[in-house]
Motif scaffolding. Structure first.
Motif, PDB file in Angstrom:
ATOM      1  N   LEU A  27      22.746  20.799 106.259  1.00 38.81           N
ATOM      2  CA  LEU A  27      21.368  20.320 106.372  1.00 38.81           C
ATOM      3  C   LEU A  27      21.187  19.201 105.356  1.00 38.81           C
ATOM      4  O   LEU A  27      21.197  19.447 104.148  1.00 38.81           O
ATOM      5  CB  LEU A  27      20.372  21.447 106.108  1.00 38.81           C
ATOM      6  CG  LEU A  27      18.886  21.041 106.131  1.00 38.81           C
ATOM      7  CD1 LEU A  27      18.452  20.629 107.538  1.00 38.81           C
ATOM      8  CD2 LEU A  27      18.001  22.173 105.612  1.00 38.81           C
ATOM      9  N   CYS A  29      18.819  16.451 103.626  1.00 44.50           N
ATOM     10  CA  CYS A  29      17.393  16.274 103.381  1.00 44.50           C
ATOM     11  C   CYS A  29      17.130  14.882 102.819  1.00 44.50           C
ATOM     12  O   CYS A  29      17.696  14.503 101.788  1.00 44.50           O
ATOM     13  CB  CYS A  29      16.883  17.330 102.405  1.00 44.50           C
ATOM     14  SG  CYS A  29      17.115  19.023 102.974  1.00 44.50           S
ATOM     15  N   GLN A  43      13.443  23.983  99.345  1.00 48.22           N
ATOM     16  CA  GLN A  43      14.414  24.142 100.423  1.00 48.22           C
ATOM     17  C   GLN A  43      15.808  24.437  99.865  1.00 48.22           C
ATOM     18  O   GLN A  43      16.543  25.252 100.432  1.00 48.22           O
ATOM     19  CB  GLN A  43      14.440  22.871 101.287  1.00 48.22           C
ATOM     20  CG  GLN A  43      13.243  22.735 102.211  1.00 48.22           C
ATOM     21  CD  GLN A  43      11.935  22.471 101.481  1.00 48.22           C
ATOM     22  OE1 GLN A  43      11.857  21.540 100.664  1.00 48.22           O
ATOM     23  NE2 GLN A  43      10.922  23.276 101.753  1.00 48.22           N
ATOM     24  N   LEU A  47      16.761  27.820 101.630  1.00 51.64           N
ATOM     25  CA  LEU A  47      17.572  27.635 102.824  1.00 51.64           C
ATOM     26  C   LEU A  47      19.062  27.734 102.557  1.00 51.64           C
ATOM     27  O   LEU A  47      19.849  27.871 103.493  1.00 51.64           O
ATOM     28  CB  LEU A  47      17.246  26.286 103.476  1.00 51.64           C
ATOM     29  CG  LEU A  47      15.782  26.109 103.899  1.00 51.64           C
ATOM     30  CD1 LEU A  47      15.589  24.751 104.559  1.00 51.64           C
ATOM     31  CD2 LEU A  47      15.328  27.227 104.830  1.00 51.64           C
ATOM     32  N   VAL A  51      22.321  27.890 105.188  1.00 53.03           N
ATOM     33  CA  VAL A  51      23.034  26.656 105.493  1.00 53.03           C
ATOM     34  C   VAL A  51      23.447  25.982 104.185  1.00 53.03           C
ATOM     35  O   VAL A  51      23.006  26.354 103.107  1.00 53.03           O
ATOM     36  CB  VAL A  51      22.173  25.678 106.325  1.00 53.03           C
ATOM     37  CG1 VAL A  51      21.859  26.252 107.703  1.00 53.03           C
ATOM     38  CG2 VAL A  51      20.876  25.322 105.592  1.00 53.03           C
ATOM     39  N   VAL A  53      22.825  23.004 102.026  1.00 50.50           N
ATOM     40  CA  VAL A  53      21.739  22.044 101.873  1.00 50.50           C
ATOM     41  C   VAL A  53      22.178  20.920 100.940  1.00 50.50           C
ATOM     42  O   VAL A  53      22.655  21.170  99.827  1.00 50.50           O
ATOM     43  CB  VAL A  53      20.469  22.715 101.296  1.00 50.50           C
ATOM     44  CG1 VAL A  53      19.298  21.730 101.296  1.00 50.50           C
ATOM     45  CG2 VAL A  53      20.111  23.963 102.096  1.00 50.50           C
ATOM     46  N   ALA A  91      25.473  16.884 110.985  1.00 48.99           N
ATOM     47  CA  ALA A  91      24.417  17.444 110.144  1.00 48.99           C
ATOM     48  C   ALA A  91      23.140  17.658 110.932  1.00 48.99           C
ATOM     49  O   ALA A  91      22.841  16.917 111.875  1.00 48.99           O
ATOM     50  CB  ALA A  91      24.142  16.522 108.959  1.00 48.99           C
ATOM     51  N   HIS A  92      22.406  18.650 110.535  1.00 53.08           N
ATOM     52  CA  HIS A  92      21.003  18.787 110.896  1.00 53.08           C
ATOM     53  C   HIS A  92      20.240  18.000 109.830  1.00 53.08           C
ATOM     54  O   HIS A  92      20.456  18.219 108.633  1.00 53.08           O
ATOM     55  CB  HIS A  92      20.603  20.256 110.932  1.00 53.08           C
ATOM     56  CG  HIS A  92      21.421  21.045 111.916  1.00 53.08           C
ATOM     57  ND1 HIS A  92      21.015  21.284 113.207  1.00 53.08           N
ATOM     58  CD2 HIS A  92      22.661  21.612 111.785  1.00 53.08           C
ATOM     59  CE1 HIS A  92      21.956  21.977 113.837  1.00 53.08           C
ATOM     60  NE2 HIS A  92      22.959  22.189 113.010  1.00 53.08           N
ATOM     61  N   LEU A  94      16.887  16.665 107.975  1.00 53.70           N
ATOM     62  CA  LEU A  94      15.479  16.893 107.664  1.00 53.70           C
ATOM     63  C   LEU A  94      14.946  15.686 106.907  1.00 53.70           C
ATOM     64  O   LEU A  94      15.418  15.368 105.810  1.00 53.70           O
ATOM     65  CB  LEU A  94      15.337  18.164 106.808  1.00 53.70           C
ATOM     66  CG  LEU A  94      14.023  18.390 106.059  1.00 53.70           C
ATOM     67  CD1 LEU A  94      12.836  18.394 107.002  1.00 53.70           C
ATOM     68  CD2 LEU A  94      14.091  19.686 105.273  1.00 53.70           C
ATOM     69  N   ASP A 255       9.571  26.420 105.585  1.00 54.25           N
ATOM     70  CA  ASP A 255      10.953  26.885 105.682  1.00 54.25           C
ATOM     71  C   ASP A 255      11.137  27.866 106.832  1.00 54.25           C
ATOM     72  O   ASP A 255      12.206  27.897 107.465  1.00 54.25           O
ATOM     73  CB  ASP A 255      11.382  27.537 104.372  1.00 54.25           C
ATOM     74  CG  ASP A 255      11.537  26.538 103.237  1.00 54.25           C
ATOM     75  OD1 ASP A 255      11.480  25.320 103.490  1.00 54.25           O
ATOM     76  OD2 ASP A 255      11.700  26.978 102.074  1.00 54.25           O
ATOM     77  N   VAL A 258      11.616  25.798 109.871  1.00 54.08           N
ATOM     78  CA  VAL A 258      12.942  25.172 109.839  1.00 54.08           C
ATOM     79  C   VAL A 258      14.019  26.188 110.210  1.00 54.08           C
ATOM     80  O   VAL A 258      14.926  25.894 110.999  1.00 54.08           O
ATOM     81  CB  VAL A 258      13.216  24.558 108.453  1.00 54.08           C
ATOM     82  CG1 VAL A 258      14.674  24.113 108.340  1.00 54.08           C
ATOM     83  CG2 VAL A 258      12.288  23.380 108.194  1.00 54.08           C
ATOM     84  N   LEU A 262      16.703  26.120 113.251  1.00 49.27           N
ATOM     85  CA  LEU A 262      18.144  26.181 113.029  1.00 49.27           C
ATOM     86  C   LEU A 262      18.779  27.383 113.717  1.00 49.27           C
ATOM     87  O   LEU A 262      19.955  27.331 114.097  1.00 49.27           O
ATOM     88  CB  LEU A 262      18.445  26.220 111.528  1.00 49.27           C
ATOM     89  CG  LEU A 262      18.120  24.933 110.759  1.00 49.27           C
ATOM     90  CD1 LEU A 262      18.329  25.142 109.267  1.00 49.27           C
ATOM     91  CD2 LEU A 262      18.965  23.766 111.257  1.00 49.27           C
TER      92      LEU A 262
END
Length: 282
Positions: A27, A29, A43, A47, A51, A53, A91-92, A94, A255, A258, A262
């Motif tokens: 993830l 950011c 996050q 998170l 994941v 981050v 990647a995801h 954000l 979150d 999110v 996910l």
């Protein structure tokens, strides 16, 4: 910062990142125009149980190096792509505010790197309106005249709702004061002033979650709805009792959404049983 979080500088891109989490999907950011990786402390803490981050300081921000020359929106998107490529996976992504605009351009320039998008309190760019574009460009002059501290004290409180805790307001101001400087901020402002993503959003194939604080008066729900409405695969969520920085003002609600996204897009397992499940806000 979570004990699991670690700071380092990505050597390939000279971009400083904060990282948390030992495994799982990536993830990435991307912060707003007046911030840094510090915007994602909630996050990184929450998170990382699900994941990996990674939160960046954009080029010319915070602990990242100043770029050698002007950067366009494409350049910022390419810098984000380099951070993803360095980790050898998709990647995801954000993105909050300006970071959301970068994320959307990243998805059109490098679709193979973007598994999904989470776009928070963002817009299609300021280039859709001459007055907004001029106002965005004028911010660099304001920063030059006032300096980072006074600039942050004037702008920071507007980014949260009127009922935000004083500690949050102080943290937002401190983060901005420590993060913004010239020439990076001027390049970022110009990238926003020149951006008009309306024509490219329908081509984005990555599934997206678009969020907006219900008390956001900076970009506002209408701008977020315009983004959501143009994306082919999207869900749109209003975050209650939050201003422009919904991820900081209402981190538990933010979150939870999110994580819900996910679980669908990354099929993350229920890994954090010991910490209690994340529930969608009512």
């Amino acid at each position: 910062m979570s004990p699991a979080a670690a700071a380092r500088t990505a050597p390939a891109t000279h971009v400083h990142v904060e990282e948390a989490g030992d495994g799982g999907p990536l993830l990435l950011c991307l912060h707003g125009i007046g911030s840094s990786s510090a915007a994602f402390v909630p996050q990184l803490a929450e998170l990382a149980a699900y994941v990996r981050v990674v939160a960046w300081d954009a080029p010319g921000y915070g602990k990242s190096a100043d770029p050698p020359g002007p950067l366009s929106l494409d350049d910022f998107a390419d810098a984000a792509a380099a951070v993803i490529r360095e980790r050898g996976c998709e990647a995801h992504v954000l993105g909050v505010s300006w970071g959301g605009v970068i994320a959307l351009r990243l998805a059109t320039r490098h679709p193979e790197l973007v598994a999904s998008l989470i776009v928070a309190d963002s817009s299609v760019g300021s280039g859709t309106d001459p007055a907004k574009a001029a106002g965005m460009r004028a911010r660099a002059e304001d920063l030059a005249a006032a300096g980072p501290r006074a600039f942050a004290e004037a702008r920071g409180p507007r980014l949260v709702s009127p009922d935000a805790p004083r500690e949050l307001v102080r943290r937002v101001v401190e983060t901005m004061a420590a993060s913004v400087r010239l020439p990076g901020y001027a390049y970022a402002a110009e990238s926003m002033a020149s951006a008009d993503l309306r024509d490219e959003l329908p081509s984005i194939t990555a599934p997206a979650l678009v969020l907006c604080g219900d008390r956001d008066t900076v970009t506002g729900p209408d701008a977020s709805q315009a983004v959501a409405g143009a994306l082919p695969k999207t869900a749109y969520v209003i975050v209650k009792d939050a201003g422009h920085l919904a991820n900081q003002e209402q981190p538990e609600r933010f979150d939870a959404w999110v994580l819900a996204h996910l679980r669908i897009t990354a099929r993350i397992p229920e890994r954090a049983a010991a910490r209690g499940p994340a529930h969608l806000p009512g």
